[in-house]
Write a protein that holds these residues in place. Structure first.
Motif, PDB file in Angstrom:
ATOM      1  N   ALA A   3      95.583 -17.290  38.541  1.00 21.99           N
ATOM      2  CA  ALA A   3      96.060 -17.780  37.246  1.00 21.99           C
ATOM      3  C   ALA A   3      95.620 -16.905  36.090  1.00 21.99           C
ATOM      4  CB  ALA A   3      95.577 -19.214  37.017  1.00 21.99           C
ATOM      5  N   TYR A   4      94.473 -16.254  36.249  1.00 25.46           N
ATOM      6  CA  TYR A   4      94.017 -15.339  35.215  1.00 25.46           C
ATOM      7  C   TYR A   4      93.004 -14.363  35.800  1.00 25.46           C
ATOM      8  CZ  TYR A   4      89.763 -18.218  34.879  1.00 25.46           C
ATOM      9  OH  TYR A   4      88.601 -18.889  35.163  1.00 25.46           O
ATOM     10  N   ILE A   5      92.812 -13.262  35.081  1.00 25.99           N
ATOM     11  CA  ILE A   5      91.826 -12.244  35.446  1.00 25.99           C
ATOM     12  C   ILE A   5      90.828 -12.133  34.291  1.00 25.99           C
ATOM     13  CG2 ILE A   5      91.465  -9.771  35.770  1.00 25.99           C
ATOM     14  CD1 ILE A   5      92.589 -10.945  38.223  1.00 25.99           C
ATOM     15  N   LYS A   6      89.534 -12.171  34.615  1.00 24.35           N
ATOM     16  CA  LYS A   6      88.500 -12.000  33.601  1.00 24.35           C
ATOM     17  C   LYS A   6      87.573 -10.880  34.033  1.00 24.35           C
ATOM     18  CE  LYS A   6      84.941 -14.485  30.989  1.00 24.35           C
ATOM     19  NZ  LYS A   6      84.270 -15.814  30.788  1.00 24.35           N
ATOM     20  N   GLY A   7      87.492  -9.838  33.229  1.00 22.91           N
ATOM     21  CA  GLY A   7      86.658  -8.700  33.569  1.00 22.91           C
ATOM     22  C   GLY A   7      86.693  -7.661  32.466  1.00 22.91           C
ATOM     23  N   ILE A   8      86.264  -6.442  32.772  1.00 19.88           N
ATOM     24  CA  ILE A   8      86.224  -5.361  31.795  1.00 19.88           C
ATOM     25  C   ILE A   8      87.544  -4.585  31.829  1.00 19.88           C
ATOM     26  CG2 ILE A   8      85.005  -3.305  31.002  1.00 19.88           C
ATOM     27  CD1 ILE A   8      83.371  -5.876  30.841  1.00 19.88           C
ATOM     28  N   LEU A   9      88.167  -4.468  30.678  1.00 23.98           N
ATOM     29  CA  LEU A   9      89.406  -3.688  30.576  1.00 23.98           C
ATOM     30  C   LEU A   9      89.034  -2.206  30.570  1.00 23.98           C
ATOM     31  CD1 LEU A   9      92.477  -3.574  30.128  1.00 23.98           C
ATOM     32  CD2 LEU A   9      92.042  -3.729  27.664  1.00 23.98           C
ATOM     33  N   VAL A  10      89.312  -1.508  31.658  1.00 19.24           N
ATOM     34  CA  VAL A  10      88.844  -0.134  31.797  1.00 19.24           C
ATOM     35  C   VAL A  10      89.919   0.919  31.522  1.00 19.24           C
ATOM     36  CG1 VAL A  10      87.002  -0.736  33.395  1.00 19.24           C
ATOM     37  CG2 VAL A  10      89.257  -0.142  34.298  1.00 19.24           C
ATOM     38  N   ASN A  11      91.187   0.521  31.597  1.00 22.02           N
ATOM     39  CA  ASN A  11      92.247   1.503  31.376  1.00 22.02           C
ATOM     40  C   ASN A  11      93.539   0.809  30.979  1.00 22.02           C
ATOM     41  OD1 ASN A  11      93.415   4.045  31.234  1.00 22.02           O
ATOM     42  ND2 ASN A  11      92.547   4.694  33.212  1.00 22.02           N
ATOM     43  N   ILE A  12      94.337   1.521  30.199  1.00 24.55           N
ATOM     44  CA  ILE A  12      95.648   1.016  29.788  1.00 24.55           C
ATOM     45  C   ILE A  12      96.685   2.083  30.097  1.00 24.55           C
ATOM     46  CG2 ILE A  12      97.075   0.192  27.877  1.00 24.55           C
ATOM     47  CD1 ILE A  12      94.535  -0.697  26.453  1.00 24.55           C
ATOM     48  N   HIS A  13      97.698   1.714  30.872  1.00 16.33           N
ATOM     49  CA  HIS A  13      98.789   2.622  31.194  1.00 16.33           C
ATOM     50  C   HIS A  13     100.050   2.166  30.462  1.00 16.33           C
ATOM     51  CE1 HIS A  13      96.207   4.425  34.130  1.00 16.33           C
ATOM     52  NE2 HIS A  13      96.137   3.336  34.874  1.00 16.33           N
ATOM     53  N   GLU A  14     101.119   2.907  30.659  1.00 21.33           N
ATOM     54  CA  GLU A  14     102.374   2.607  29.966  1.00 21.33           C
ATOM     55  C   GLU A  14     102.920   1.239  30.345  1.00 21.33           C
ATOM     56  OE1 GLU A  14     106.866   4.483  29.474  1.00 21.33           O
ATOM     57  OE2 GLU A  14     105.255   5.710  30.294  1.00 21.33           O
ATOM     58  N   ASP A  15     102.711   0.827  31.600  1.00 20.79           N
ATOM     59  CA  ASP A  15     103.288  -0.430  32.055  1.00 20.79           C
ATOM     60  C   ASP A  15     102.263  -1.406  32.642  1.00 20.79           C
ATOM     61  OD1 ASP A  15     102.699   1.015  34.288  1.00 20.79           O
ATOM     62  OD2 ASP A  15     104.648   0.763  35.262  1.00 20.79           O
ATOM     63  N   ALA A  16     100.970  -1.053  32.591  1.00 24.01           N
ATOM     64  CA  ALA A  16      99.963  -1.904  33.228  1.00 24.01           C
ATOM     65  C   ALA A  16      98.584  -1.663  32.625  1.00 24.01           C
ATOM     66  CB  ALA A  16      99.919  -1.639  34.733  1.00 24.01           C
ATOM     67  N   VAL A  17      97.686  -2.597  32.897  1.00 25.34           N
ATOM     68  CA  VAL A  17      96.280  -2.426  32.520  1.00 25.34           C
ATOM     69  C   VAL A  17      95.437  -2.535  33.796  1.00 25.34           C
ATOM     70  CG1 VAL A  17      96.599  -3.352  30.206  1.00 25.34           C
ATOM     71  CG2 VAL A  17      95.940  -4.907  32.054  1.00 25.34           C
ATOM     72  N   ILE A  18      94.259  -1.932  33.766  1.00 26.26           N
ATOM     73  CA  ILE A  18      93.327  -2.025  34.877  1.00 26.26           C
ATOM     74  C   ILE A  18      92.115  -2.821  34.417  1.00 26.26           C
ATOM     75  CG2 ILE A  18      91.980  -0.791  36.597  1.00 26.26           C
ATOM     76  CD1 ILE A  18      94.968  -0.242  36.776  1.00 26.26           C
ATOM     77  N   VAL A  19      91.823  -3.902  35.129  1.00 23.43           N
ATOM     78  CA  VAL A  19      90.694  -4.760  34.784  1.00 23.43           C
ATOM     79  C   VAL A  19      89.679  -4.717  35.922  1.00 23.43           C
ATOM     80  CG1 VAL A  19      89.948  -7.087  34.150  1.00 23.43           C
ATOM     81  CG2 VAL A  19      92.197  -6.269  33.420  1.00 23.43           C
ATOM     82  N   ASP A  20      88.432  -4.362  35.592  1.00 21.18           N
ATOM     83  CA  ASP A  20      87.361  -4.308  36.582  1.00 21.18           C
ATOM     84  C   ASP A  20      86.696  -5.674  36.670  1.00 21.18           C
ATOM     85  OD1 ASP A  20      84.658  -4.096  37.646  1.00 21.18           O
ATOM     86  OD2 ASP A  20      84.903  -1.939  37.542  1.00 21.18           O
ATOM     87  N   VAL A  21      86.825  -6.307  37.830  1.00 23.12           N
ATOM     88  CA  VAL A  21      86.197  -7.612  38.071  1.00 23.12           C
ATOM     89  C   VAL A  21      85.134  -7.424  39.154  1.00 23.12           C
ATOM     90  CG1 VAL A  21      86.538 -10.025  38.701  1.00 23.12           C
ATOM     91  CG2 VAL A  21      88.347  -8.783  37.489  1.00 23.12           C
ATOM     92  N   GLN A  22      83.901  -7.317  38.734  1.00 20.33           N
ATOM     93  CA  GLN A  22      82.765  -7.138  39.644  1.00 20.33           C
ATOM     94  C   GLN A  22      82.994  -5.983  40.627  1.00 20.33           C
ATOM     95  OE1 GLN A  22      82.015 -10.996  41.374  1.00 20.33           O
ATOM     96  NE2 GLN A  22      81.187 -11.809  39.462  1.00 20.33           N
ATOM     97  N   GLY A  23      83.428  -4.850  40.085  1.00 21.79           N
ATOM     98  CA  GLY A  23      83.597  -3.659  40.896  1.00 21.79           C
ATOM     99  C   GLY A  23      84.941  -3.494  41.566  1.00 21.79           C
ATOM    100  N   VAL A  24      85.836  -4.461  41.408  1.00 21.08           N
ATOM    101  CA  VAL A  24      87.192  -4.370  41.959  1.00 21.08           C
ATOM    102  C   VAL A  24      88.166  -4.181  40.804  1.00 21.08           C
ATOM    103  CG1 VAL A  24      89.002  -5.512  43.285  1.00 21.08           C
ATOM    104  CG2 VAL A  24      86.593  -5.826  43.917  1.00 21.08           C
ATOM    105  N   GLY A  25      88.977  -3.105  40.873  1.00 16.35           N
ATOM    106  CA  GLY A  25      89.941  -2.832  39.809  1.00 16.35           C
ATOM    107  C   GLY A  25      91.278  -3.483  40.091  1.00 16.35           C
TER     108      GLY A  25
END
Length: 200
Positions: A3-25
């Motif tokens: 339902a949701y992702i909570k973590g560190i926003l580590v990267n932003i791409h043209e069509d997506a973001v990468i969120v690090d949740v306890q070491g998993v991107g």
């Protein structure tokens, strides 16, 4: 379902973001990833829709529950898949889009990416009267003298925001809130707009 992702926003791409949740991107596809720019390298919570099919699993992300709900409604319409729904979300003013459905304005709907006449009629058939949870359709679209004055101020504020580098979609997303401002002072409206954009 996720339902949701909570973590560190580590990267932003043209069509997506990468969120690090306890070491998993987690790669989360979004209509407008750069709306999360202010949270880069900080903790963030992104509402998500976990799309699962036999040959694919994809996370789609949204900045609020309203955008997520509209996405789920759009992909329920025959002829609109997740990518098509994201393309629509990337280019719409939510309230204006819903009002077009309510008044059966297929000409307006066909102006959006991937929507032909047949799909526009299907959207109206499937969704008319079912989107009240997202936004209240009221008589506010009927113009009155005060609302015209406010709209002029908002238009001037929109131009100022464009000059500051904000995108059409970002500006449209806060326009309904700006229309509620009881002020004709462009500077005041711009300050309110910047506060809303930072909050989003």
């Amino acid at each position: 379902m996720i339902a949701y992702i909570k973590g560190i926003l580590v990267n932003i791409h043209e069509d997506a973001v990468i969120v690090d949740v306890q070491g998993v991107g987690y790669e989360v596809f979004c209509a407008a990833p750069f709306v999360f720019q202010a949270s880069l390298h900080n903790e963030i919570t992104i509402n998500t829709y976990h799309y699962v099919r036999e040959d694919t699993q994809v996370l789609y992300g949204f900045r609020d529950q309203d955008e997520k709900l509209l996405f789920t409604k759009l992909i329920s319409v025959s002829g609109i898949g997740p990518k098509g729904a994201l393309a629509i979300l990337a280019s719409i003013d939510t309230q204006g889009f819903i009002e077009a459905i309510e008044r059966e304005d297929d000409k307006f709907l066909t102006s959006f990416p991937g929507i032909g006449k047949k799909t526009a009629r299907q959207i109206i058939l499937d969704l008319k009267g079912k989107l009240s949870a997202i936004v209240s359709i009221s008589a506010q679209s009927a113009e009155s003298k005060p609302s015209r004055e406010v709209s002029k101020g908002v238009q001037e504020a929109q131009e100022a925001l464009k000059s500051l580098g904000y995108t059409e979609r970002e500006i449209r997303s806060i326009t309904p809130e700006l229309q509620k401002e009881n002020s004709n002072n462009t500077d005041e409206i711009v300050r309110t707009a910047l506060a809303l954009l930072m909050r989003n």
